[in-house]
Design an enzyme around this catalytic site. Sequence first.
Site, short mmCIF file in Angstrom:
data_model
loop_
_atom_site.label_atom_id
_atom_site.label_comp_id
_atom_site.label_asym_id
_atom_site.label_seq_id
_atom_site.Cartn_x
_atom_site.Cartn_y
_atom_site.Cartn_z
N SER A 11 1.00 -0.55 0.19
CA SER A 11 -0.13 -0.14 0.27
C SER A 11 0.98 1.12 -0.16
O SER A 11 2.28 1.14 0.83
CB SER A 11 -1.22 0.12 1.22
OG SER A 11 -1.38 1.34 1.29
N TYR A 68 -2.56 -0.29 10.21
CA TYR A 68 -2.56 -0.64 8.71
C TYR A 68 -0.84 -0.34 8.02
O TYR A 68 -0.49 -1.09 7.01
CB TYR A 68 -3.04 -0.19 7.64
CG TYR A 68 -3.65 -0.19 6.51
CD1 TYR A 68 -4.00 -2.21 6.58
CD2 TYR A 68 -3.23 0.06 5.53
CE1 TYR A 68 -4.56 -2.37 5.12
CE2 TYR A 68 -3.15 0.27 4.15
CZ TYR A 68 -3.87 -1.25 4.24
OH TYR A 68 -4.15 -1.47 2.74
#
Length: 254
Positions: free
Chosen positions: A138, A151
């Site tokens: 990501s 995250y």
Amino acid sequence: MFSLKNKKAVVTGGGSGIGKAIATVLAKQGAEVHIIEIGKEQAATALAEIQANGNQAFSYACDVANHEDVIRVFDEIGKINILINNAGIAHIGKADTTQEADFDRVMRVNVKGVYNCLYAAIPKLRLSGGGVIVNMASIAALIGLPDRFAYSTAKGAVKAMTMSVAKDYIGENIRCNSISPARVHTPFVDGFLQKNYPDNIPEMFEKLSKTQPIGRMAQPEEIGALALYLCSDEASFITGCDYPIDGGFTTLNN
């Protein structure tokens, strides 16, 4: 070009969103696709769509965070040519607002889940004389995002695992790369907006879209197209790389 005929691919989290798009395009290009999902019913729609188009697909109910369960499924699948580590969960919170249970849950799925699949898949890739691994990282692994502590930590680990695996197995004809998307329009985004902004969904959708300099979110199929390229023989010279696919987010927002 980009033919995956006679290749066997495993896609974790392949029942919806990015995973579904990847599974669909790999199957369309000739791969026999094996979808791993937390519940088999979650893969049913993707499976039906792939099979309806005359392509080969199978699904397995499996928690990627369960080591023994993952090994069992990969043993059932047998030798493979491609692994897509896509399964993951999100979390919103800063370091001092992220509860221990939430931190552990994100690490269990997003980090240990990737490890478990690497551990189980690499021997199956060896049986095929090598192959390709694509991990879903990501932009959160590359830059600071607000309220994404756990995250971001997990996706940073995924990027690091990608580089480690690429170096360790380059001599065994196993390539390993990662993809780092910005915001992608998936069911998760729709659910997030419905839960947190039920009274002004269109306005918030537009605001989230505009955080990418290109002015919109990515579509899952665009991530799928990049994954297809990295899995194909046309990308045979590429390993140990991370690919931001972010509409200019990491370079044009400064």
